[in-house]
Design a protein around this motif. Sequence first.
Motif, PDB file in Angstrom:
ATOM      1  N   GLY A  15      23.579-101.954  30.789  1.00 52.61           N
ATOM      2  CA  GLY A  15      24.903-101.351  30.737  1.00 52.61           C
ATOM      3  C   GLY A  15      24.898 -99.953  31.326  1.00 52.61           C
ATOM      4  O   GLY A  15      23.887 -99.240  31.276  1.00 52.61           O
ATOM      5  N   TRP A  16      26.039 -99.570  31.892  1.00 54.89           N
ATOM      6  CA  TRP A  16      26.249 -98.228  32.419  1.00 54.89           C
ATOM      7  C   TRP A  16      27.622 -97.752  31.962  1.00 54.89           C
ATOM      8  O   TRP A  16      28.557 -98.547  31.833  1.00 54.89           O
ATOM      9  N   TYR A  69      26.875-104.733  32.845  1.00 54.00           N
ATOM     10  CA  TYR A  69      28.164-104.295  32.319  1.00 54.00           C
ATOM     11  C   TYR A  69      28.372-102.846  32.702  1.00 54.00           C
ATOM     12  O   TYR A  69      27.539-101.985  32.422  1.00 54.00           O
ATOM     13  N   PHE A  70      29.517-102.582  33.323  1.00 55.98           N
ATOM     14  CA  PHE A  70      29.835-101.230  33.787  1.00 55.98           C
ATOM     15  C   PHE A  70      31.161-100.814  33.162  1.00 55.98           C
ATOM     16  O   PHE A  70      32.168-101.518  33.290  1.00 55.98           O
ATOM     17  N   PHE A  71      31.158 -99.650  32.498  1.00 60.61           N
ATOM     18  CA  PHE A  71      32.340 -99.185  31.776  1.00 60.61           C
ATOM     19  C   PHE A  71      32.716 -97.770  32.220  1.00 60.61           C
ATOM     20  O   PHE A  71      31.857 -96.938  32.483  1.00 60.61           O
ATOM     21  N   GLN A  72      34.013 -97.539  32.280  1.00 57.98           N
ATOM     22  CA  GLN A  72      34.559 -96.209  32.525  1.00 57.98           C
ATOM     23  C   GLN A  72      35.274 -95.758  31.249  1.00 57.98           C
ATOM     24  O   GLN A  72      36.113 -96.486  30.702  1.00 57.98           O
ATOM     25  N   ALA A  73      34.921 -94.569  30.756  1.00 59.87           N
ATOM     26  CA  ALA A  73      35.686 -93.959  29.670  1.00 59.87           C
ATOM     27  C   ALA A  73      36.768 -93.102  30.307  1.00 59.87           C
ATOM     28  O   ALA A  73      36.475 -92.274  31.176  1.00 59.87           O
ATOM     29  N   ALA A  74      38.018 -93.331  29.908  1.00 53.59           N
ATOM     30  CA  ALA A  74      39.159 -92.721  30.589  1.00 53.59           C
ATOM     31  C   ALA A  74      39.838 -91.666  29.717  1.00 53.59           C
ATOM     32  O   ALA A  74      40.006 -91.847  28.509  1.00 53.59           O
ATOM     33  N   MET A  78      30.044 -83.191  36.703  1.00 50.06           N
ATOM     34  CA  MET A  78      28.633 -82.879  36.897  1.00 50.06           C
ATOM     35  C   MET A  78      27.935 -83.942  37.747  1.00 50.06           C
ATOM     36  O   MET A  78      27.474 -83.665  38.847  1.00 50.06           O
ATOM     37  N   ASN A  79      27.824 -85.156  37.239  1.00 50.14           N
ATOM     38  CA  ASN A  79      27.034 -86.191  37.893  1.00 50.14           C
ATOM     39  C   ASN A  79      27.929 -87.189  38.614  1.00 50.14           C
ATOM     40  O   ASN A  79      28.800 -87.822  38.002  1.00 50.14           O
ATOM     41  N   ASP A  80      27.685 -87.336  39.891  1.00 47.73           N
ATOM     42  CA  ASP A  80      28.426 -88.268  40.732  1.00 47.73           C
ATOM     43  C   ASP A  80      28.309 -89.685  40.166  1.00 47.73           C
ATOM     44  O   ASP A  80      27.210 -90.172  39.884  1.00 47.73           O
ATOM     45  N   GLN A  81      29.442 -90.347  39.993  1.00 46.08           N
ATOM     46  CA  GLN A  81      29.425 -91.712  39.478  1.00 46.08           C
ATOM     47  C   GLN A  81      28.668 -92.670  40.394  1.00 46.08           C
ATOM     48  O   GLN A  81      28.286 -93.761  39.969  1.00 46.08           O
ATOM     49  N   ARG A  82      28.420 -92.274  41.614  1.00 45.48           N
ATOM     50  CA  ARG A  82      27.694 -93.133  42.546  1.00 45.48           C
ATOM     51  C   ARG A  82      26.271 -93.416  42.085  1.00 45.48           C
ATOM     52  O   ARG A  82      25.694 -94.438  42.486  1.00 45.48           O
ATOM     53  N   MET A  83      25.700 -92.532  41.246  1.00 39.83           N
ATOM     54  CA  MET A  83      24.365 -92.811  40.723  1.00 39.83           C
ATOM     55  C   MET A  83      24.391 -94.057  39.835  1.00 39.83           C
ATOM     56  O   MET A  83      23.534 -94.936  39.939  1.00 39.83           O
ATOM     57  N   ALA A  84      25.381 -94.143  38.964  1.00 39.74           N
ATOM     58  CA  ALA A  84      25.501 -95.324  38.102  1.00 39.74           C
ATOM     59  C   ALA A  84      25.883 -96.553  38.913  1.00 39.74           C
ATOM     60  O   ALA A  84      25.362 -97.658  38.678  1.00 39.74           O
ATOM     61  N   VAL A  85      26.800 -96.393  39.872  1.00 39.57           N
ATOM     62  CA  VAL A  85      27.226 -97.520  40.703  1.00 39.57           C
ATOM     63  C   VAL A  85      26.042 -98.083  41.488  1.00 39.57           C
ATOM     64  O   VAL A  85      25.864 -99.309  41.601  1.00 39.57           O
ATOM     65  N   ASP A  86      25.211 -97.202  42.018  1.00 38.23           N
ATOM     66  CA  ASP A  86      24.031 -97.631  42.765  1.00 38.23           C
ATOM     67  C   ASP A  86      23.108 -98.492  41.905  1.00 38.23           C
ATOM     68  O   ASP A  86      22.664 -99.576  42.323  1.00 38.23           O
ATOM     69  N   LEU A  87      22.806 -98.033  40.700  1.00 35.81           N
ATOM     70  CA  LEU A  87      21.912 -98.783  39.828  1.00 35.81           C
ATOM     71  C   LEU A  87      22.527-100.125  39.446  1.00 35.81           C
ATOM     72  O   LEU A  87      21.836-101.148  39.383  1.00 35.81           O
ATOM     73  N   TYR A  88      23.819-100.119  39.179  1.00 39.18           N
ATOM     74  CA  TYR A  88      24.497-101.377  38.841  1.00 39.18           C
ATOM     75  C   TYR A  88      24.379-102.374  39.989  1.00 39.18           C
ATOM     76  O   TYR A  88      24.049-103.545  39.780  1.00 39.18           O
ATOM     77  N   ARG A  89      24.657-101.927  41.203  1.00 39.58           N
ATOM     78  CA  ARG A  89      24.681-102.849  42.342  1.00 39.58           C
ATOM     79  C   ARG A  89      23.296-103.367  42.710  1.00 39.58           C
ATOM     80  O   ARG A  89      23.175-104.458  43.263  1.00 39.58           O
ATOM     81  N   HIS A  90      22.254-102.587  42.401  1.00 43.80           N
ATOM     82  CA  HIS A  90      20.914-102.997  42.784  1.00 43.80           C
ATOM     83  C   HIS A  90      20.133-103.627  41.635  1.00 43.80           C
ATOM     84  O   HIS A  90      19.003-104.077  41.841  1.00 43.80           O
ATOM     85  N   ALA A  91      20.698-103.656  40.443  1.00 43.52           N
ATOM     86  CA  ALA A  91      20.020-104.268  39.302  1.00 43.52           C
ATOM     87  C   ALA A  91      20.181-105.782  39.356  1.00 43.52           C
ATOM     88  O   ALA A  91      21.236-106.288  39.744  1.00 43.52           O
ATOM     89  N   PRO A  92      19.159-106.525  38.971  1.00 40.41           N
ATOM     90  CA  PRO A  92      19.287-107.992  38.944  1.00 40.41           C
ATOM     91  C   PRO A  92      20.317-108.417  37.903  1.00 40.41           C
ATOM     92  O   PRO A  92      20.330-107.890  36.783  1.00 40.41           O
ATOM     93  N   PRO A  93      21.190-109.349  38.235  1.00 39.57           N
ATOM     94  CA  PRO A  93      22.279-109.709  37.321  1.00 39.57           C
ATOM     95  C   PRO A  93      21.901-110.732  36.257  1.00 39.57           C
ATOM     96  O   PRO A  93      22.732-111.076  35.422  1.00 39.57           O
ATOM     97  N   ALA A  94      20.669-111.213  36.260  1.00 42.44           N
ATOM     98  CA  ALA A  94      20.315-112.363  35.425  1.00 42.44           C
ATOM     99  C   ALA A  94      20.641-112.164  33.954  1.00 42.44           C
ATOM    100  O   ALA A  94      21.256-113.008  33.309  1.00 42.44           O
ATOM    101  N   GLY A  95      20.235-111.023  33.379  1.00 44.80           N
ATOM    102  CA  GLY A  95      20.449-110.826  31.947  1.00 44.80           C
ATOM    103  C   GLY A  95      21.859-110.416  31.586  1.00 44.80           C
ATOM    104  O   GLY A  95      22.247-110.482  30.421  1.00 44.80           O
ATOM    105  N   GLY A  96      22.632-109.979  32.564  1.00 45.41           N
ATOM    106  CA  GLY A  96      23.988-109.505  32.314  1.00 45.41           C
ATOM    107  C   GLY A  96      24.108-108.037  32.647  1.00 45.41           C
ATOM    108  O   GLY A  96      23.319-107.216  32.174  1.00 45.41           O
TER     109      GLY A  96
END
Length: 356
Positions: free
Chosen positions: A219-220, A248-253, A228-246
Amino acid sequence: MAVRRLMAQGVVLAALLPLCTGCFFAARQGVKALRGDKHATPAACDGMVLPPGMPAGVDGPYAMVQHSVPDPAMAGQDLVVFLPEHAPGPSPVIFLAHGFGPNRWPSYEGLIRHMVSRGAVVVYAPYPAFGATHDQRYDALWVGFKAAVAAEGRAMDLTRVGIVGHSYGGGAVPFLAARVFGEQGWGGRGAFTLALAPWYSYRTGDADMARLPPHVLQGWQVYDGDTMNDQRMAVDLYRHAPPAGGRYFFQAASGTLTWPQGPTAGCPLVADHRTPGLGDGVLLKRLAVYPVADALADQAFVTSADTAAKLAALGQWGPGYHPLVREAAPAAAKPQDAYVFPWTHPQNPRQGEGTP
């Protein structure tokens, strides 16, 4: 005083000055960002009357017991193990990697108490801020976690393990996952990771993430008011992580939440970089941070059709303001110059892995 204040907030700023060019400007900008992040939340908004129909992080039945363990990685410092009092038998374990600077667990007291109240052992290990390399900090975290297991392992069910990290610690989550789940083989019956507003990730290639056991839930979470931290760091990890186990990407608004039992003017919720730790107020944590940690932990540790359905439904809403939104195809909402630490910063070692 500015540097001390920034360290108390757990963000990577002036402490990185010896390691990068242009960081003094970043530190100045970070001071402005943090000053702007301080919001006054009406006391009534932190009450226990929660909006109906929204998943909320409600505390469990366990009180918290605190044990200190000498930290072999940092002379004169302790790591801390938090245990659920009177829990029946060994409990699942959650390793918490904190943001840069605050080697003080009270910076995350709300999150720690919440996870312990639901029956988890939580381990908090410090790492050196000044005069250390990224490798040394990552190794200090890992050595500390192993020392906690050696000292308090009888209370831990190491077949059910989670890793939660924020900011600098969020960037370290993939490195830690490779050690916890890969090298040690912990979490064989249930495993999850949760990276909150992660900073840059070191010692983490796509090949390392691909070797994670396939049952690990990942999860991210990012915050729309984070400067402070560019959301692209989390997006990068999400896109390159293997999807097998599941994955989940969440935005707190951020927004103003109103409901019949709440204050007449509603409750202003500001989702900024400090939200998981020292962010003002507890309502946003209960509506946007704790439910994510709870849903991942429940699905990993006590898997059932009910826990799977709750995780799948989390953050799925219709129109209108909601503090937590799940993103199936996440993308950074702001340009890079909106952040103190953008994706293209020279310190980001994952730029060669592909664009997020």
